[in-house]
Design a protein around this motif. Structure first.
Motif, PDB file in Angstrom:
ATOM      1  N   LEU A   1      43.631  10.155  70.150  1.00  0.00           N
ATOM      2  CA  LEU A   1      44.305   9.927  69.122  1.00  0.00           C
ATOM      3  C   LEU A   1      43.930   9.136  68.000  1.00  0.00           C
ATOM      4  O   LEU A   1      43.997  10.073  66.821  1.00  0.00           O
ATOM      5  CB  LEU A   1      45.784   9.056  69.571  1.00  0.00           C
TER       6      LEU A   1
ATOM      7  N   TYR B   1      42.826  14.891  69.445  1.00  0.00           N
ATOM      8  CA  TYR B   1      43.935  15.319  69.493  1.00  0.00           C
ATOM      9  C   TYR B   1      44.969  15.055  68.281  1.00  0.00           C
ATOM     10  O   TYR B   1      45.184  13.867  67.992  1.00  0.00           O
ATOM     11  CB  TYR B   1      44.631  14.830  70.716  1.00  0.00           C
TER      12      TYR B   1
ATOM     13  N   ILE C   1      48.299  14.921  65.980  1.00  0.00           N
ATOM     14  CA  ILE C   1      49.835  14.947  66.308  1.00  0.00           C
ATOM     15  C   ILE C   1      50.376  16.121  65.281  1.00  0.00           C
ATOM     16  O   ILE C   1      50.294  15.933  64.024  1.00  0.00           O
ATOM     17  CB  ILE C   1      50.420  13.628  66.030  1.00  0.00           C
ATOM     18  N   THR C   2      50.592  17.065  65.704  1.00  0.00           N
ATOM     19  CA  THR C   2      51.245  18.286  64.905  1.00  0.00           C
ATOM     20  C   THR C   2      52.780  18.287  65.495  1.00  0.00           C
ATOM     21  O   THR C   2      53.338  17.836  66.370  1.00  0.00           O
ATOM     22  CB  THR C   2      50.530  19.589  65.282  1.00  0.00           C
TER      23      THR C   2
ATOM     24  N   GLU D   1      53.765  20.569  67.029  1.00  0.00           N
ATOM     25  CA  GLU D   1      53.730  21.169  68.464  1.00  0.00           C
ATOM     26  C   GLU D   1      53.853  19.871  69.296  1.00  0.00           C
ATOM     27  O   GLU D   1      54.417  20.106  70.349  1.00  0.00           O
ATOM     28  CB  GLU D   1      52.528  21.589  68.570  1.00  0.00           C
ATOM     29  N   THR D   2      53.414  18.382  69.117  1.00  0.00           N
ATOM     30  CA  THR D   2      53.440  17.409  69.879  1.00  0.00           C
ATOM     31  C   THR D   2      54.807  17.138  70.164  1.00  0.00           C
ATOM     32  O   THR D   2      55.123  17.036  71.402  1.00  0.00           O
ATOM     33  CB  THR D   2      52.834  16.223  68.944  1.00  0.00           C
TER      34      THR D   2
ATOM     35  N   THR E   1      56.130  19.469  72.391  1.00  0.00           N
ATOM     36  CA  THR E   1      55.756  19.025  73.973  1.00  0.00           C
ATOM     37  C   THR E   1      56.328  18.145  74.307  1.00  0.00           C
ATOM     38  O   THR E   1      56.628  18.141  75.564  1.00  0.00           O
ATOM     39  CB  THR E   1      54.058  18.617  73.666  1.00  0.00           C
TER      40      THR E   1
END
Lengths: 226, 384
Positions: free
Chosen positions: B216, B221, B223-224, B226-227, B230
């Motif tokens: 992070l 990775y 944070i989009t 999509e996170t 998810t």
């Protein structure tokens, strides 16, 4: 933002190699073939599910229509599993691509229609004119029925594509809204997140329903034509 | 051999694997539960690279899985199941089959790759947690530097034989009932056991947390949006599985049990039918033993009937004879009587004829005199 929004729909490649084939073939390994009398839980569950679907879907067909059982059941399992797998994060859903859905819809629809025309020519032609139409309207109605017939495969494909794509896009957008709102005001972000959760539930349902609808319609076309 | 200096990786024909020093001792075989390709390490074996993706492998951890993939049993373990007994003879047959096999391009490729990447895709077929690998044979000699001594054979399941010859489809080896233990639904227990000696109980968790924070913070990775999807999807899945998982499992177990119960019922019915037939047969055999009673009774009946007939006829004869004799007697009697009557009548007639009129008068007067006497006597004696 635009690039990110549609990034999940581009044909996936890995270092220049198209792995779309692998992605399409992947759900196959989630359905192991039962090779014993008493199988493990996964296989037993799938067997029970497939039996349920089979009974529900194929009872309305006659003998000729039931020769399509394998095709239809594979279809619903494939579309259902592909749609559900597409809900996982960072995954690619083949059924978002119109090309693939057209590739599924057109041959199946054409097969049903051609079977009908081959074996029951008069009845298939009779479908073009609903019962009890007044005589002056007949030419127009025939044209309209023809159009509606030829639109069936398009509708099948576009329906599936649009539903799944729209669902994915909505999830992405609302996720994006939540992301932006977390730094602005957290309660609003929470509300948006709750909306996202509800949408997810809807997406699960839609994934299965669309599979069902697709298969049901194909079987309906089949029923008309056998 | 062990001649390389400590700390230096051995010469491996080009591939420098950092852990390949003799000092680096791998503890009892890490169980890597990653489904990847098993490389063929045998030089004389011509078996092709086998990858059999199969969903049923995903949950199996038993030894028997090795034998299904035709992996030879270890020498140290005594065979625990019947499949292992079979496997030893299967192994011999496989050895014979292997010698006859040709060297396919797949095996040549495998050999080529194995020379240059000894440990890299060093993973095993899922599930042989208990099996110790057999000793590494010819691959030892091919590699210089002596980095792969026998005690490293825990890392690379080098001498596993994979898919030689035809798979035996019957009898299928038994599948394990439950999958391997996992923590957090993802990470197998063996990973925690692997890290325990060095890092204790919290080691893996610290590793996981550190990794996540690292990804992070370094934006490996990102944070989009999509996170968030998810989070919602995975959260939903976890909730549903925790809530309904056990009941669905029970339901499926019920399905299987129903199937077994149906067949069991058929079996029991068949057994019962046969048992009834046996009892019936036995009863009938017992009856056959007592059949002589029937015959005795019949014989007795016949004898009695004969006796009865005989006596009847005897009686009849007797009656007939008596009848005849009676006839004669009655004839005689009748004659006798007739004669008597005739005689009496003749005598009476003559007596009556002989009685004259005078005699008759005398007789009557005498009778009257007698009567008078009697009357006087009667008067003299009072009647009581």
């Amino acid at each position: 933002m635009n690039e990110n929004l549609f990034a999940s729909f581009i044909t996936p490649t890995l270092m220049g190699l198209p792995i779309i084939i692998l992605i399409i073939a992947f759900p196959n390994i989630l359905f192991p073939s039962p090779n014993r009398l008493i199988n493990n839980r996964l296989v037993s569950f799938q067997q029970w599910l497939i039996q349920l679907v089979l009974k529900q879907m194929m009872t309305m067909h006659n003998l000729k229509g039931r020769t399509w059982s394998l095709m239809l059941i594979s279809l619903i399992m494939f579309i259902g599993s592909t749609n559900l797998l597409g809900l996982l994060p960072h995954s690619f859903t083949p059924t978002t691509q119109l090309s693939m859905n057209l590739g599924m819809a057109i041959p199946l629809w054409a097969g049903a229609v051609i079977t009908g025309f081959r074996h029951k020519t008069k009845a298939s032609l009779a479908h073009f004119l609903p019962q009890g139409t007044p005589i002056p309207l007949i030419p127009m109605l025939v044209i309209i029925e023809t159009i509606s017939l030829f639109i069936q495969p398009m509708a099948l494909a576009v329906r599936l594509t649009a539903n799944i794509t729209a669902g994915h896009l909505l999830m992405h957008l609302i996720g994006g809204a939540t992301l932006v709102l977390t730094s602005i005001s957290t309660p609003t972000a929470m509300i948006t997140f709750i909306i996202l959760v509800l949408l997810t539930v809807l997406e699960f349902a839609v994934a299965l329903i669309q599979a069902y609808v697709f298969t049901l319609l194909v079987s309906l076309y089949l029923h008309d034509n056998t | 051999g062990e001649g390389s200096t400590p700390g230096q990786p051995g010469v491996l024909g080009g591939a420098a694997f950092p852990f390949a020093s003799p000092r680096f001792q791998i503890q009892p075989k890490p169980k890597l539960y990653v489904c990847t390709i098993q490389l063929e390490q045998q030089y004389t074996r011509g078996a092709p690279l086998g990858l059999r993706p199969s969903g049923s492998y995903s949950n199996t951890t038993s030894r028997e899985n090795c034998f299904y993939a035709s992996i030879p049993p270890s020498v140290d373990h005594p065979p625990a199941t019947s499949s292992e007994f079979c496997a030893s003879s299967r192994e011999e047959k496989k050895k014979i089959a292997r010698r006859k096999q040709k060297r396919t391009p797949c095996s040549l490729l495998a050999r080529l790759v194995s020379r240059h990447l000894p440990l890299a895709p060093a993973v095993c077929v899922r599930g042989h947690r208990d099996a110790k690998p057999a000793a590494w044979t010819s691959a030892d000699h091919a590699l210089t530097g002596g980095t792969f001594c026998r005690r490293h054979s825990g890392v690379l399941q080098a001498t596993r034989i994979f898919h030689t010859g035809q798979p035996r489809l019957a009898p299928l080896p038994p599948l394990p009932e439950y999958g391997g233990k996992v923590r957090l639904g993802l990470i197998p227990e063996e990973f925690f056991q692997f890290l325990y000696p060095k890092t204790g109980v919290t080691g893996p968790y610290m590793l996981g947390t550190g990794l996540i924070l690292y990804f992070l913070s370094k934006e490996i990775y990102v944070i989009t949006p999509e996170t968030f999807s998810t989070i919602s999807i995975v959260g939903l899945l976890v909730y549903v599985i925790k809530k309904y998982g056990a009941s669905i499992g029970e339901f499926i177990d019920n399905l299987n049990e129903q199937k077994i119960a149906q067949l069991e019922e058929v079996k029991q019915a068949s057994i019962k039918q046969i048992q009834d037939a046996i009892e019936l047969e036995k009863a009938q055999q017992a009856l056959v033993q007592k059949r002589h009673y029937l015959f005795d009774v019949q014989r007795n009946n016949i004898a009695m009937a004969l006796e009865v007939t005989y006596r009847e006829r005897l009686h009849k004869v007797y009656k007939e004879v008596k009848n005849r004799l009676d006839y004669h007697i009655s004839v005689q009697n009748m004659m006798h009587r007739k004669e008597q009557e005739h005689m009496i009548n003749w005598v009476e007639k003559h007596v009556v004829q002989s009685i004259s009129a005078q005699q008759e008068k005398e007789t009557i007067a005498k009778c009257i005199a007698d009567l008078q006497l009697l009357a006087k006597k009667a008067q003299a004696q009072p009647v009581m």
